[in-house]
Design a protein around this motif. Structure first.
Motif, PDB file in Angstrom:
ATOM      1  N   THR A 125      -8.355  -5.715  -0.178  1.00 60.71           N
ATOM      2  CA  THR A 125      -8.440  -4.262  -0.324  1.00 60.71           C
ATOM      3  C   THR A 125      -7.055  -3.749  -0.691  1.00 60.71           C
ATOM      4  N   ILE A 126      -6.917  -3.230  -1.891  1.00 60.24           N
ATOM      5  CA  ILE A 126      -5.627  -2.715  -2.356  1.00 60.24           C
ATOM      6  C   ILE A 126      -5.426  -1.268  -1.911  1.00 60.24           C
ATOM      7  N   LYS A 127      -6.534  -0.561  -1.731  1.00 59.91           N
ATOM      8  CA  LYS A 127      -6.454   0.809  -1.227  1.00 59.91           C
ATOM      9  C   LYS A 127      -7.720   1.113  -0.457  1.00 59.91           C
ATOM     10  N   PRO A 128      -7.659   1.479   0.824  1.00 58.68           N
ATOM     11  CA  PRO A 128      -6.440   1.653   1.625  1.00 58.68           C
ATOM     12  C   PRO A 128      -5.790   0.307   1.952  1.00 58.68           C
ATOM     13  N   LEU A 129      -4.488   0.265   1.882  1.00 54.93           N
ATOM     14  CA  LEU A 129      -3.736  -0.963   2.080  1.00 54.93           C
ATOM     15  C   LEU A 129      -3.528  -1.227   3.569  1.00 54.93           C
ATOM     16  N   ASP A 130      -3.635  -2.495   3.947  1.00 57.23           N
ATOM     17  CA  ASP A 130      -3.409  -2.895   5.334  1.00 57.23           C
ATOM     18  C   ASP A 130      -1.902  -3.038   5.558  1.00 57.23           C
ATOM     19  N   VAL A 131      -1.234  -1.922   5.690  1.00 60.94           N
ATOM     20  CA  VAL A 131       0.225  -1.902   5.820  1.00 60.94           C
ATOM     21  C   VAL A 131       0.663  -2.655   7.071  1.00 60.94           C
ATOM     22  N   GLU A 132      -0.085  -2.525   8.142  1.00 64.99           N
ATOM     23  CA  GLU A 132       0.311  -3.144   9.409  1.00 64.99           C
ATOM     24  C   GLU A 132       0.410  -4.662   9.286  1.00 64.99           C
ATOM     25  N   THR A 133      -0.629  -5.295   8.740  1.00 59.84           N
ATOM     26  CA  THR A 133      -0.613  -6.755   8.609  1.00 59.84           C
ATOM     27  C   THR A 133       0.456  -7.211   7.631  1.00 59.84           C
TER      28      THR A 133
END
Length: 316
Positions: A229-237
């Motif tokens: 998934t590019i958007k929404p991006l899993d910023v946390e991981t």
């Protein structure tokens, strides 16, 4: 690692048929592309929920917007660039802006998917374009099963979504521990160690896994993360992995600007400083040809991934 070919186009069609049996609001919209996804089965089963507007992608987006405004869930399928470039204004102004519930399925995502139709049907800018649109969800599955999961997941989302699929002869591999597609979640699918992180998107994943295995044989322990998934991006991981490794390589069948490499670079800049090398098309228009030969020619080969990994490790 052994690889095989799967047909992500047929996987989409089968998933949509299953979904339509459960949800009477699902509609398939084509622009003379019924053969692209072999959707004759859908038309026979649900003739009242099949619309073909002919070779007029802008009209197909407008029709899909109208259907969504009436409470239906239209899935519009055609070649990826015909959605993101030929009908770009319609996608932006008539679907994304009013946040309508239209699902876009883009075939031939990536340079390596255009061997049958040539350069006019190879699309490697699509994700970069759509990432700039508010309200847009963007999925890039790496195998047929993930395509099926992605179809079911985006059907639950209220708003525009895009799923990038391949040519119908998509390279895949069996990866122990790889779990089902989860919308909005990056997946750590191999964790040999924290020397370097390899972030991958889409059907190029087998090359990344091969590079990971060869690096391990050379004493370099890599973590492989699939970003489906590019958007929404899993910023946390992504930030967590970057903080652990401090050395990162992104690998994608896309222009190096705008998609996975750019997304990870943004995370690094804002959350997790690390060395980064982006593997992808380096601001060039590639020629047409067979997938493996093209990927090798444009420096997206296993050896290129390995060299990039060694480079970022050396410069931690």
């Amino acid at each position: 690692m052994e690889t095989r070919q799967e047909n992500s186009r047929v996987a989409f069609k089968n998933a949509l048929i299953d979904l339509a049996q459960e949800n009477k609001n699902c509609v398939l919209v084509c622009s003379d592309t019924i053969l692209v996804v072999k959707a004759g089965d859908f038309e026979k089963r649900f003739p009242e929920r099949f619309i073909d507007v002919g070779i007029s992608e802008q009209s197909a987006v407008d029709v899909s917007a109208g259907l969504a405004s009436c409470g239906l869930i239209p899935f519009f399928v055609t070649y990826s660039g015909f959605i993101t470039m030929r009908a770009c204004e319609q996608v932006r102004s008539f679907v994304a802006y009013p946040n309508l519930n239209v699902k876009f399925i883009g075939a031939n995502g990536g340079m390596a998917s255009g061997e049958r139709e040539g350069v006019s049907h190879q699309f490697f800018e699509d994700i970069g374009i759509l990432r700039t649109f508010p309200n847009m969800t963007i999925c890039v599955p790496s195998n047929a099963e993930q395509v099926k999961d992605a179809v079911n997941e985006v059907a639950k989302v209220k708003g525009p979504c895009f799923i990038r699929i391949g040519s119908g002869r998509d390279s895949v591999c069996d990866i122990p521990g790889q779990t089902a597609f989860q919308l909005g979640k990056a997946q750590i699918i191999k964790e040999n160690g924290t020397d370097v992180a390899l972030f991958a998107m889409g059907f190029i994943l087998p090359r990344v896994m091969e590079a990971c295995e060869e690096l391990k044989a050379e004493g370099i322990n890599a973590t492989v993360v699939e970003v489906s998934t590019i958007k929404p991006l899993d910023v946390e991981t992504i930030a967590k992995v970057c903080n652990k490794t401090k050395a990162v390589v992104t690998i994608e069948d896309h222009q190096v600007n705008g998609a996975l490499g750019s997304a990870v670079a943004e995370v690094i800049a804002e959350h997790a400083p690390a060395r980064l090398k982006r593997i992808g098309l380096q601001d060039v228009f590639p020629e047409s040809g067979m997938p493996d030969e093209l990927l090798d020619k444009y420096k997206i080969a296993v050896i290129d991934i390995k060299e990039a990994a060694k480079n970022v490790i050396a410069n931690k």
